[in-house]
Design a protein around this motif. Structure first.
Motif, PDB file in Angstrom:
ATOM      1  N   ILE A   1      33.941  67.682  66.025  1.00 18.47           N
ATOM      2  CA  ILE A   1      32.836  66.411  65.466  1.00 18.47           C
ATOM      3  C   ILE A   1      33.643  64.849  65.258  1.00 18.47           C
ATOM      4  CG2 ILE A   1      31.186  65.594  64.044  1.00 18.47           C
ATOM      5  CD1 ILE A   1      30.595  68.244  65.498  1.00 18.47           C
ATOM      6  N   THR A   2      33.418  64.078  65.937  1.00 16.76           N
ATOM      7  CA  THR A   2      34.166  62.746  65.804  1.00 16.76           C
ATOM      8  C   THR A   2      33.284  62.138  64.748  1.00 16.76           C
ATOM      9  OG1 THR A   2      34.543  62.492  68.267  1.00 16.76           O
ATOM     10  CG2 THR A   2      34.573  60.489  67.032  1.00 16.76           C
ATOM     11  N   GLU A   3      33.898  62.036  63.498  1.00 16.44           N
ATOM     12  CA  GLU A   3      33.132  61.625  62.222  1.00 16.44           C
ATOM     13  C   GLU A   3      33.249  59.978  62.419  1.00 16.44           C
ATOM     14  OE1 GLU A   3      33.322  62.284  57.459  1.00 16.44           O
ATOM     15  OE2 GLU A   3      35.076  63.192  58.817  1.00 16.44           O
ATOM     16  N   GLU A   4      32.036  59.498  61.990  1.00 18.49           N
ATOM     17  CA  GLU A   4      31.937  58.177  61.864  1.00 18.49           C
ATOM     18  C   GLU A   4      32.394  57.569  63.306  1.00 18.49           C
ATOM     19  OE1 GLU A   4      30.417  56.343  59.404  1.00 18.49           O
ATOM     20  OE2 GLU A   4      30.752  57.130  57.761  1.00 18.49           O
ATOM     21  N   ALA A   5      31.869  57.763  64.084  1.00 18.96           N
ATOM     22  CA  ALA A   5      32.187  57.474  65.707  1.00 18.96           C
ATOM     23  C   ALA A   5      32.534  56.031  65.706  1.00 18.96           C
ATOM     24  CB  ALA A   5      31.547  58.067  66.673  1.00 18.96           C
ATOM     25  N   LEU A   6      31.548  55.405  65.161  1.00 23.49           N
ATOM     26  CA  LEU A   6      31.546  53.672  65.412  1.00 23.49           C
ATOM     27  C   LEU A   6      31.967  52.822  64.449  1.00 23.49           C
ATOM     28  CD1 LEU A   6      28.188  53.311  67.341  1.00 23.49           C
ATOM     29  CD2 LEU A   6      30.421  53.782  68.087  1.00 23.49           C
ATOM     30  N   SER A   7      32.614  53.514  63.347  1.00 23.52           N
ATOM     31  CA  SER A   7      33.171  52.620  61.935  1.00 23.52           C
ATOM     32  C   SER A   7      34.331  51.994  62.527  1.00 23.52           C
ATOM     33  CB  SER A   7      33.337  53.857  61.202  1.00 23.52           C
ATOM     34  OG  SER A   7      34.585  54.552  61.258  1.00 23.52           O
ATOM     35  N   GLY A   8      34.639  50.991  61.762  1.00 19.36           N
ATOM     36  CA  GLY A   8      35.598  50.033  61.780  1.00 19.36           C
ATOM     37  C   GLY A   8      35.432  48.812  62.427  1.00 19.36           C
ATOM     38  N   PRO A   9      35.943  47.526  61.847  1.00 20.16           N
ATOM     39  CA  PRO A   9      35.522  46.317  62.381  1.00 20.16           C
ATOM     40  C   PRO A   9      35.795  46.004  63.800  1.00 20.16           C
ATOM     41  CG  PRO A   9      37.822  46.274  60.950  1.00 20.16           C
ATOM     42  CD  PRO A   9      37.095  47.702  61.030  1.00 20.16           C
ATOM     43  N   ALA A  10      36.753  46.354  64.353  1.00 20.71           N
ATOM     44  CA  ALA A  10      37.002  46.324  66.086  1.00 20.71           C
ATOM     45  C   ALA A  10      35.997  46.956  66.552  1.00 20.71           C
ATOM     46  CB  ALA A  10      38.333  46.592  66.172  1.00 20.71           C
ATOM     47  N   ALA A  11      35.568  47.996  66.368  1.00 20.25           N
ATOM     48  CA  ALA A  11      34.387  48.932  66.935  1.00 20.25           C
ATOM     49  C   ALA A  11      33.129  48.168  66.674  1.00 20.25           C
ATOM     50  CB  ALA A  11      34.385  50.184  66.237  1.00 20.25           C
ATOM     51  N   ALA A  12      32.966  47.844  65.654  1.00 18.20           N
ATOM     52  CA  ALA A  12      31.684  47.204  65.360  1.00 18.20           C
ATOM     53  C   ALA A  12      31.366  45.799  65.931  1.00 18.20           C
ATOM     54  CB  ALA A  12      31.455  46.528  63.793  1.00 18.20           C
ATOM     55  N   ALA A  13      32.580  45.055  66.527  1.00 19.15           N
ATOM     56  CA  ALA A  13      32.491  43.725  67.239  1.00 19.15           C
ATOM     57  C   ALA A  13      32.464  44.099  68.711  1.00 19.15           C
ATOM     58  CB  ALA A  13      33.795  43.313  67.102  1.00 19.15           C
ATOM     59  N   GLN A  14      32.291  45.549  69.080  1.00 24.46           N
ATOM     60  CA  GLN A  14      32.190  45.670  70.836  1.00 24.46           C
ATOM     61  C   GLN A  14      30.728  45.538  71.295  1.00 24.46           C
ATOM     62  OE1 GLN A  14      34.949  46.895  72.837  1.00 24.46           O
ATOM     63  NE2 GLN A  14      36.043  46.111  71.097  1.00 24.46           N
ATOM     64  N   PRO A  15      30.510  45.177  72.228  1.00 20.90           N
ATOM     65  CA  PRO A  15      28.898  45.274  72.824  1.00 20.90           C
ATOM     66  C   PRO A  15      28.477  46.364  72.716  1.00 20.90           C
ATOM     67  CG  PRO A  15      30.447  45.064  74.604  1.00 20.90           C
ATOM     68  CD  PRO A  15      31.438  45.131  73.303  1.00 20.90           C
TER      69      PRO A  15
ATOM     70  N   TRP B   1      41.003  73.168  73.866  1.00 23.25           N
ATOM     71  CA  TRP B   1      39.960  73.377  74.347  1.00 23.25           C
ATOM     72  C   TRP B   1      40.121  74.875  74.239  1.00 23.25           C
ATOM     73  CZ3 TRP B   1      35.597  70.758  76.796  1.00 23.25           C
ATOM     74  CH2 TRP B   1      35.775  69.375  76.482  1.00 23.25           C
ATOM     75  N   PRO B   2      38.652  75.597  74.344  1.00 23.95           N
ATOM     76  CA  PRO B   2      37.411  75.251  74.462  1.00 23.95           C
ATOM     77  C   PRO B   2      37.085  74.866  73.218  1.00 23.95           C
ATOM     78  CG  PRO B   2      37.685  77.577  74.713  1.00 23.95           C
ATOM     79  CD  PRO B   2      38.956  77.194  74.525  1.00 23.95           C
ATOM     80  N   ARG B   3      35.934  74.344  73.011  1.00 21.17           N
ATOM     81  CA  ARG B   3      35.117  74.096  71.831  1.00 21.17           C
ATOM     82  C   ARG B   3      33.526  74.699  71.994  1.00 21.17           C
ATOM     83  NH1 ARG B   3      38.173  72.038  67.634  1.00 21.17           N
ATOM     84  NH2 ARG B   3      40.275  71.558  68.558  1.00 21.17           N
ATOM     85  N   ALA B   4      33.151  75.185  71.056  1.00 15.59           N
ATOM     86  CA  ALA B   4      31.848  75.788  71.144  1.00 15.59           C
ATOM     87  C   ALA B   4      30.759  74.851  70.846  1.00 15.59           C
ATOM     88  CB  ALA B   4      31.558  77.023  70.395  1.00 15.59           C
ATOM     89  N   ILE B   5      31.147  73.806  69.763  1.00  9.19           N
ATOM     90  CA  ILE B   5      30.332  72.575  69.400  1.00  9.19           C
ATOM     91  C   ILE B   5      31.106  71.444  69.466  1.00  9.19           C
ATOM     92  CG2 ILE B   5      29.134  71.917  67.465  1.00  9.19           C
ATOM     93  CD1 ILE B   5      28.933  74.540  66.261  1.00  9.19           C
ATOM     94  N   LEU B   6      30.482  70.420  70.123  1.00  4.43           N
ATOM     95  CA  LEU B   6      30.927  69.234  70.555  1.00  4.43           C
ATOM     96  C   LEU B   6      29.885  68.187  70.054  1.00  4.43           C
ATOM     97  CD1 LEU B   6      33.372  67.952  71.838  1.00  4.43           C
ATOM     98  CD2 LEU B   6      32.206  67.933  73.747  1.00  4.43           C
ATOM     99  N   GLY B   7      30.429  67.115  69.261  1.00  2.00           N
ATOM    100  CA  GLY B   7      29.389  66.080  68.894  1.00  2.00           C
ATOM    101  C   GLY B   7      30.056  64.785  67.911  1.00  2.00           C
ATOM    102  N   PHE B   8      29.234  64.276  67.369  1.00  2.00           N
ATOM    103  CA  PHE B   8      29.718  63.114  66.583  1.00  2.00           C
ATOM    104  C   PHE B   8      28.707  62.732  65.313  1.00  2.00           C
ATOM    105  CE2 PHE B   8      26.982  61.049  69.775  1.00  2.00           C
ATOM    106  CZ  PHE B   8      26.090  60.181  69.111  1.00  2.00           C
ATOM    107  N   SER B   9      29.216  61.916  64.327  1.00  3.39           N
ATOM    108  CA  SER B   9      28.303  61.679  63.432  1.00  3.39           C
ATOM    109  C   SER B   9      28.418  60.242  63.273  1.00  3.39           C
ATOM    110  CB  SER B   9      28.865  62.154  61.925  1.00  3.39           C
ATOM    111  OG  SER B   9      30.020  61.508  61.551  1.00  3.39           O
TER     112      SER B   9
END
Length: 311
Positions: free
Chosen positions: A31-45, A87-95
């Motif tokens: 699970i990619t936790e807080e996938a979009l956190s961070g100032p540089a990420a927030a500035a992305q289109p 790999w492999p992963r049975a569950i893949l995702g993000f928060s």
């Protein structure tokens, strides 16, 4: 491969939940936790953010911020990733915390390519305890502990003597109701069927909550000991490093004068007062008490627009 999207808010217990999920055997989850956190990420289109979320459902990857900082180190690819993300992963995702993005991101565009993705809204039904937890979290950050303190750092912050005015707590209670509305609106906008997981249910029986989630994903539930948080052989239980800094019994979390003032202020709001006085983890009716009741500001926009299923 089963795919999972977790819509959450700050201080909702998502770090604990994610670590329990990742360490529940026999299934391997990334699970990619807080996938979009961070100032540089927030500035992305917007398109870059959506592309990253889609990547999180395609292969194990890291937060967008980490990819921007360390593009050669942070990503995993099928069959050729570093040892930390095999790999492999049975569950893949993000928060993701949808309340951090204005205007709201069109999450449904991401899920069009992955129509079988399970969308979970992780929420706290006790708005009063949630409000106090947020205020405690702010005190921890001022003490240099970060959002998820370890025991040593939390001990240095005098939270047991924290004085909070009733008006300050109530403002945060109403904000928590609005945040709940925003999370549910984002989740239902992404998928017509949303599974709601309450933090209080996770507290009461983490094993049962994780087993229900696995069944919703179409997977066999993990054995009870693993679902409850026991580590797989050879794995450290990362969740053990987290410290719950706000006691479930708020008489131990608030200075007595603050507690009594808040109890009096809630005398005409029986649902919120019950939240204050609940001595242990207790789930409250989400729509009746939180976003559709005493803490509501208008009719919730998601009611009647999607299927909300409890986990």
């Amino acid at each position: 491969m089963k795919r999972l999207v977790i819509m959450k808010a700050d201080r909702s217990g998502s770090t604990w939940f994610t670590r329990l999920l990742v360490h529940a055997a026999p299934h391997h989850a990334w699970i990619t936790e807080e996938a979009l956190s961070g100032p540089a990420a927030a500035a992305q289109p917007v398109e870059a953010k959506l592309q990253h979320l889609s990547s999180c459902l395609a292969r194990p990857t890291q937060r967008l911020q980490q990819l921007l900082d360390r593009p050669r180190q942070a990503n995993c690819s099928a069959g050729a990733g570093p040892a930390s993300c095999p790999w492999p992963r049975a569950i893949l995702g993000f928060s993701v915390d949808p309340t951090h993005h204005r205007p709201a991101l069109p999450y449904d565009k991401v899920l069009r390519a992955w129509p079988d993705t399970l969308v979970v809204a992780l929420l706290r039904s006790n708005l009063v305890k949630w409000a106090v937890s947020v205020l405690h979290g702010s005190a921890l950050r001022r003490a240099g502990c970060g959002w998820n303190a370890n025991a040593a750092c939390a001990a240095r912050a005098p939270l047991s003597a924290l004085r909070l005015s009733a008006s300050r707590v109530l403002r945060q209670v109403y904000k928590r109701a609005q945040v709940t509305q925003q999370v549910l609106s984002a989740a239902t906008g992404a998928s017509g069927s949303v599974h709601v997981l309450l933090y209080e249910h996770l507290q009461a029986d983490a094993g049962a909550a994780l087993a229900a989630l696995h069944r919703a994903l179409g997977l066999l539930p993990p054995p009870p000991a693993q679902a409850a948080g026991a580590p797989r052989p050879g794995h450290e239980l990362a969740a053990a490093r987290l410290t719950k800094v706000t006691a479930d019994n708020l008489t131990f979390a608030l200075e007595p004068r603050s507690y009594n003032e808040l109890d009096t202020a809630l005398s005409s709001r029986p649902c919120l007062r019950a939240m204050l006085n609940a001595p242990a983890a207790t789930a409250f009716p989400l729509l009746q008490c939180s976003v559709g009741g005493e803490a509501a500001h208008g009719r919730p926009s998601f009611i009647g627009t999607a299927d909300l299923r409890p986990i």
